[in-house]
Scaffold this active site. Structure first.
Site, PDB file in Angstrom:
ATOM      1  N   GLU A  38      13.542  15.110  36.267  1.00 40.35           N
ATOM      2  CA  GLU A  38      14.256  13.928  36.716  1.00 40.35           C
ATOM      3  C   GLU A  38      14.861  13.050  35.796  1.00 40.35           C
ATOM      4  O   GLU A  38      14.296  12.735  34.939  1.00 40.35           O
ATOM      5  CB  GLU A  38      12.835  13.061  37.553  1.00 40.35           C
ATOM      6  CG  GLU A  38      13.499  11.975  38.103  1.00 40.35           C
ATOM      7  CD  GLU A  38      14.461  12.066  39.240  1.00 40.35           C
ATOM      8  OE1 GLU A  38      14.304  12.955  40.000  1.00 40.35           O
ATOM      9  OE2 GLU A  38      15.432  11.399  39.004  1.00 40.35           O
ATOM     10  N   THR A  82      18.871  13.850  43.313  1.00 38.81           N
ATOM     11  CA  THR A  82      18.133  14.974  43.340  1.00 38.81           C
ATOM     12  C   THR A  82      18.330  16.225  44.376  1.00 38.81           C
ATOM     13  O   THR A  82      18.353  17.102  43.788  1.00 38.81           O
ATOM     14  CB  THR A  82      16.504  14.598  43.417  1.00 38.81           C
ATOM     15  OG1 THR A  82      16.246  13.625  42.527  1.00 38.81           O
ATOM     16  CG2 THR A  82      15.797  15.688  43.332  1.00 38.81           C
ATOM     17  N   HIS A 197      11.879   8.389  36.595  1.00 40.29           N
ATOM     18  CA  HIS A 197      12.680   7.977  37.631  1.00 40.29           C
ATOM     19  C   HIS A 197      12.830   6.525  37.601  1.00 40.29           C
ATOM     20  O   HIS A 197      12.008   5.716  37.233  1.00 40.29           O
ATOM     21  CB  HIS A 197      12.320   8.485  39.202  1.00 40.29           C
ATOM     22  CG  HIS A 197      13.165   8.036  40.250  1.00 40.29           C
ATOM     23  ND1 HIS A 197      13.604   7.003  40.544  1.00 40.29           N
ATOM     24  CD2 HIS A 197      13.841   9.213  41.021  1.00 40.29           C
ATOM     25  CE1 HIS A 197      14.465   7.164  41.681  1.00 40.29           C
ATOM     26  NE2 HIS A 197      14.727   8.497  41.774  1.00 40.29           N
ATOM     27  N   ASP A 256      18.295  16.723  36.446  1.00 35.46           N
ATOM     28  CA  ASP A 256      18.930  16.925  37.876  1.00 35.46           C
ATOM     29  C   ASP A 256      20.312  16.118  37.710  1.00 35.46           C
ATOM     30  O   ASP A 256      21.215  16.323  38.607  1.00 35.46           O
ATOM     31  CB  ASP A 256      17.661  16.663  39.048  1.00 35.46           C
ATOM     32  CG  ASP A 256      17.146  15.236  38.912  1.00 35.46           C
ATOM     33  OD1 ASP A 256      17.573  14.387  37.848  1.00 35.46           O
ATOM     34  OD2 ASP A 256      16.753  14.488  39.802  1.00 35.46           O
ATOM     35  N   HIS A 257      20.181  14.755  37.110  1.00 35.20           N
ATOM     36  CA  HIS A 257      21.286  13.883  37.228  1.00 35.20           C
ATOM     37  C   HIS A 257      20.955  12.779  36.201  1.00 35.20           C
ATOM     38  O   HIS A 257      20.033  12.788  35.625  1.00 35.20           O
ATOM     39  CB  HIS A 257      21.672  13.255  38.701  1.00 35.20           C
ATOM     40  CG  HIS A 257      20.268  12.746  39.320  1.00 35.20           C
ATOM     41  ND1 HIS A 257      19.683  11.524  38.538  1.00 35.20           N
ATOM     42  CD2 HIS A 257      19.353  13.105  40.054  1.00 35.20           C
ATOM     43  CE1 HIS A 257      18.560  11.360  39.199  1.00 35.20           C
ATOM     44  NE2 HIS A 257      18.536  12.163  40.134  1.00 35.20           N
TER      45      HIS A 257
HETATM   46  C1  GP9 Z   1      12.193  12.183  45.582  1.00 30.33           C
HETATM   47  C2  GP9 Z   1      12.751  12.585  44.147  1.00 30.33           C
HETATM   48  C3  GP9 Z   1      13.777  11.750  43.729  1.00 30.33           C
HETATM   49  O1  GP9 Z   1      11.598  13.078  46.179  1.00 30.33           O
HETATM   50  O2  GP9 Z   1      13.437  13.824  44.062  1.00 30.33           O
HETATM   51  O3  GP9 Z   1      15.069  11.374  44.270  1.00 30.33           O
HETATM   52  P1  GP9 Z   1      16.302  10.812  43.635  1.00 30.33           P
HETATM   53  O4  GP9 Z   1      16.077   9.344  43.869  1.00 30.33           O
HETATM   54  O5  GP9 Z   1      16.280  10.977  42.183  1.00 30.33           O
HETATM   55  O6  GP9 Z   1      17.354  11.421  44.150  1.00 30.33           O
HETATM   56 MN    MN Z   2      16.334  12.617  40.807  1.00 30.14          MN
END
Ligand code: GP9
Ligand code: MN
Length: 420
Positions: A38, A82, A197, A256-257
């Site tokens: 994440e 994500t 996150h 992921d980003h």
């Molecule tokens: C939620 C998690 C976070 O299940 O994958 O999503 P994001 O906010 O990073 O897109």
């Molecule tokens: Mn994410």
């Protein structure tokens, strides 16, 4: 309409990168564990913050004998965050320019990596401790043919082992390995972490390094949660070893980003010791780490090819000896000699080994100086084509008309569609 599929198909076939015969099938039959890290960006890797190492375990993997470390790899996500990274990796297509394709096109026909692995005897699953309907996962996973979603119901989540968005990454990995122990092998598990996150908060007992000292609380805390994420990966590897699942698996991990948006440019410029963060810098900051860890292989090396999430599907499938010749994919196997150092962002920016295109300016990659637009023009044109073809496939649900076993267009179905 359906006729555009012919055009897209011709383009995809003409641009397929051949496999690298030395790598094709080299790790055949291993379990595949994908870990979406994440919000993890490359700028923390092999870097310090006020004298503190941020990611000691991941740093050790960057020159590990069993790890391919990709140092010029980029996320390609848009608003779907994500979910976009999941989409890109499963399908080797882009997400959409507006909204999240997970929501808007969850019922489409896809030819996901999970589906391919399932056809090759894998038990396919996703492990992520959130409600199954978040990002519409429960729906689109059916379209991806994923056998099982271990969502929040599969985890023991309580106040003590949760923070911020939910289950902390360390107990997440511990409980996930317990679940893996009972799985039929070979399996494909996609694991999605959560603690690193926004807004990047931790319980005091999980804080391992101090905050950074800028005007952005977000960036200040980010280093701490990235440090925690790093620790959780170390725990995960140990758990896999104890469970006897380590040696026969291949572990693919990537950010992921971005976690730090351009709203924090001032703090970032302080951290990076730059006068300002230009569009050129912002584009390069979209780099996320990619590790392909193959226990016992001795094959590890650093690879600095310019690549992106869209390349993962063919790269992984080829390592397992699964062909993708007939697949409607826009990425290319990073190990292929024909892989190009060219990564397209969803918003039209791109990075090559020599150029960066951002804010409608063409930059020389090495110096960061603006250069004549002509240098970028051929890549701009191709970016627009590839993004458009991806959109056409998704918006027209075109994979309905495509037989991925033969690579043939389903003529009858197509003709019906064209007549409509
Ligand atoms: C939620 C998690 C976070 O299940 O994958 O999503 P994001 O906010 O990073 O897109
Ligand atoms: Mn994410």
């Amino acid at each position: 309409d359906g006729s555009s599929l012919v055009e897209v198909d011709n383009y995809v076939q003409a641009n397929q990168a051949s496999v690298n015969p030395e790598m094709f099938g080299k790790y055949k039959g291993r379990n595949v564990i994908l870990v979406q890290l994440e919000s993890l960006q490359s700028f923390v890797i092999n870097n310090e913050m006020n004298g503190q190492v941020v990611t000691p375990f991941l740093n050790s993997l960057t020159n590990d004998k069993d790890t391919f470390y990709f140092s010029d790899f980029y996320h390609q996500t848009g608003l779907g965050k994500t979910s976009d990274s999941e989409f890109i990796v499963e399908n080797s297509l882009f997400g959409l320019g507006r909204g999240a394709v997970f929501f808007t096109h969850g019922g489409n026909t896809y030819n996901s990596m999970a589906e391919k692995l399932g056809e090759n005897g894998y038990f396919t699953n996703v492990m992520h401790s959130n409600n199954s309907s978040f990002w519409n996962r429960n729906e689109i996973y059916k379209s991806f043919n994923i056998d099982k979603f271990y969502d929040i119901e599969s985890y023991d989540v309580n106040e003590e082992n949760s923070v911020n968005w939910g289950l902390k990454d360390i107990p997440f990995f511990e409980q996930s390995v317990d679940l893996m122990t009972g799985m039929q092998q070979p399996f494909y598990s996609k694991m999605i972490t959560l603690t690193n996150h926004y807004p990047f908060t931790l319980d005091p007992e999980d804080i391992m390094i101090p905050e950074y000292t800028s005007n952005s609380g977000t960036l200040n805390r980010y280093f701490q949660t990235a440090r925690y994420l790093d620790e959780s990966i170390k725990v995960f590897f140990n758990e896999l070893k104890e469970a006897g699942l380590y040696d026969n698996s291949i572990i693919v991990m990537y950010g992921d980003h971005y976690g730090i948006s351009e709203n924090h440019n001032k703090a970032m410029s302080m951290y990076l010791n730059k006068e300002e963060i230009t569009p050129y810098d912002s584009a390069l900051l979209q780099s996320v780490p990619l590790f392909i860890h193959v226990p016992g292989s001795g094959d590890g090396q650093e690879i600095d090819k310019t690549a992106g999430q869209i390349d993962l599907r063919p790269t992984i499938l080829h390592l397992l000896g699964i062909e993708t010749t007939n697949d409607m994919q826009l990425g290319a196997d990073i190990f292929s000699d024909e892989h190009e150092d060219f990564v397209i962002f969803r918003d039209g920016r791109f990075v090559t080994d020599k150029l960066v295109y951002a804010g409608e300016v063409c930059y020389e990659r090495e110096t960061g100086e603006p250069t004549a637009i002509e240098a970028c023009q051929p890549y701009i044109d191709r970016s627009l084509i590839e993004l458009d073809y991806s959109d056409q496939i998704i918006n027209g649900d075109l994979l309905r008309f495509y037989d991925e076993e033969t690579g043939n267009l389903l003529q009858e179905k197509l003709e019906e569609k064209i007549e409509e």
